[in-house]
Motif scaffolding. Sequence first.
Motif, mmCIF file in Angstrom:
data_model
loop_
_atom_site.group_PDB
_atom_site.id
_atom_site.type_symbol
_atom_site.label_atom_id
_atom_site.label_comp_id
_atom_site.label_asym_id
_atom_site.label_seq_id
_atom_site.Cartn_x
_atom_site.Cartn_y
_atom_site.Cartn_z
ATOM 1 N N LEU A 1 1.085 -3.070 -61.306
ATOM 2 C CA LEU A 1 0.557 -1.991 -62.138
ATOM 3 C C LEU A 1 1.676 -1.401 -63.004
ATOM 4 N N THR A 2 2.853 -1.226 -62.418
ATOM 5 C CA THR A 2 4.017 -0.731 -63.170
ATOM 6 C C THR A 2 4.298 -1.619 -64.381
ATOM 7 N N LEU A 3 4.187 -2.928 -64.195
ATOM 8 C CA LEU A 3 4.451 -3.865 -65.293
ATOM 9 C C LEU A 3 3.493 -3.654 -66.457
ATOM 10 N N GLY A 4 2.246 -3.240 -66.160
ATOM 11 C CA GLY A 4 1.301 -2.934 -67.230
ATOM 12 C C GLY A 4 1.792 -1.788 -68.093
ATOM 13 N N TYR A 5 2.334 -0.754 -67.445
ATOM 14 C CA TYR A 5 2.919 0.363 -68.189
ATOM 15 C C TYR A 5 4.152 -0.090 -68.979
ATOM 16 N N LEU A 6 5.003 -0.872 -68.330
ATOM 17 C CA LEU A 6 6.264 -1.275 -68.961
ATOM 18 C C LEU A 6 6.043 -2.165 -70.181
ATOM 19 N N GLN A 7 4.978 -2.959 -70.158
ATOM 20 C CA GLN A 7 4.697 -3.805 -71.322
ATOM 21 C C GLN A 7 4.428 -2.946 -72.550
ATOM 22 N N LYS A 8 3.662 -1.866 -72.365
ATOM 23 C CA LYS A 8 3.374 -0.976 -73.499
ATOM 24 C C LYS A 8 4.648 -0.263 -73.949
#
Length: 387
Positions: free
Chosen positions: A28-35
Amino acid sequence: MTALEKHLYAEGPKRILALDGGGIRGALTLGYLQKIEDILRRQHGNEPGFRLCHYFDLIGGTSTGSIIASLLATGKTIAEIKTMYFDLGGKIFAKKYKWWNIFKWPRFLYAGYDQRPLEEELHHAFGDITLGSDQIQTGLCIVTKRADTNSVWPLINHPKGKYYDSADGRNKDIPLWQAVRASAAAPTYFLPQMIDTGGAMPTAAFVDGGVSMANNPALQLLMVATLRGFPFHWKWGAENIFLVSAGTGMSRWEKMPEKVSKNNLLHWASQLPDMFMQDASWHNQAILQWLSDSPTAWEIDGESGSLSGDMAGTHEKDKGFMSYLRYNLWLDQKSIGPLMNKSYTKEEIDDLVEMSNTGSRFELYEIGEKAAAKEVLPDHFPASFKI
């Protein structure tokens, strides 16, 4: 100056990225980090070689956050980390000890999972890189817990650190995979990690950094960056420090009083880790919002609210001691149902919350990605902190 030296010593504003623990929910963190990576890449001219390690001067994490932080610090893009993380996640929680292993595997009594797949994958990801390696391109802080002294250990790669290379310790020689393994050694999941740290008592036993107040490591990283005992000594002020914190999702506690009163000992024991982790995260969140005027402030509780107008002290009272962003969300039907355009059962929510449920990693990434599309905004990243 090397890239690392510029991050550590150059004058100007400093940027910190803090990543929570949470097992497989790091997806889930990676989803934020991509943005975040997309916004910052555009802000810096869509340079194809742009990496988050070019922007952030200190990247740190706890447990699964330490895995992601270390990959970022060694120059990986979010797309590259996503591929590695999905592969890693599918392996590290795959070999669970069964009840019949008690006869074949004595370690069944001490840990729920075989740690060898985790160690093999970390070896594969980091090879022979040590904490003092110049392959780490920015400041790195891996938050772990030394179990034999019951103390939180922020392992840092700053050459002027007290335990970096001295008679007290030689943290620079610790293999990066081993430091990350120490941070991710969650009790009941994996065995503790033994590390030779040098100094008078070189052999140390480490467990997951989440077994502390620093599962959300944002406050710990701010302390590392500013306290005199650490070597960074970065200046306070909303124009000087920009702290970005990303979570792994939270379970919402909504229990009827009569059900709580009927909890037995085993039920309480199973709930205590999540209770403590959430309490620690909220405590850190309250303090950080107290020190800043954050555009992403959460309501802490019904009495204190979001702490708007409650700036601590008098330092730049109208702006705060730092600039601060926090991205996270509730893992419940009310929050993610509309986000995913789907109705979730209680069992499906429980599967998303469970930190070792590897089958959830793809959906967790999508949840983080969709949450980020709504929550992470370009104007959250001031031009004053541009490289």
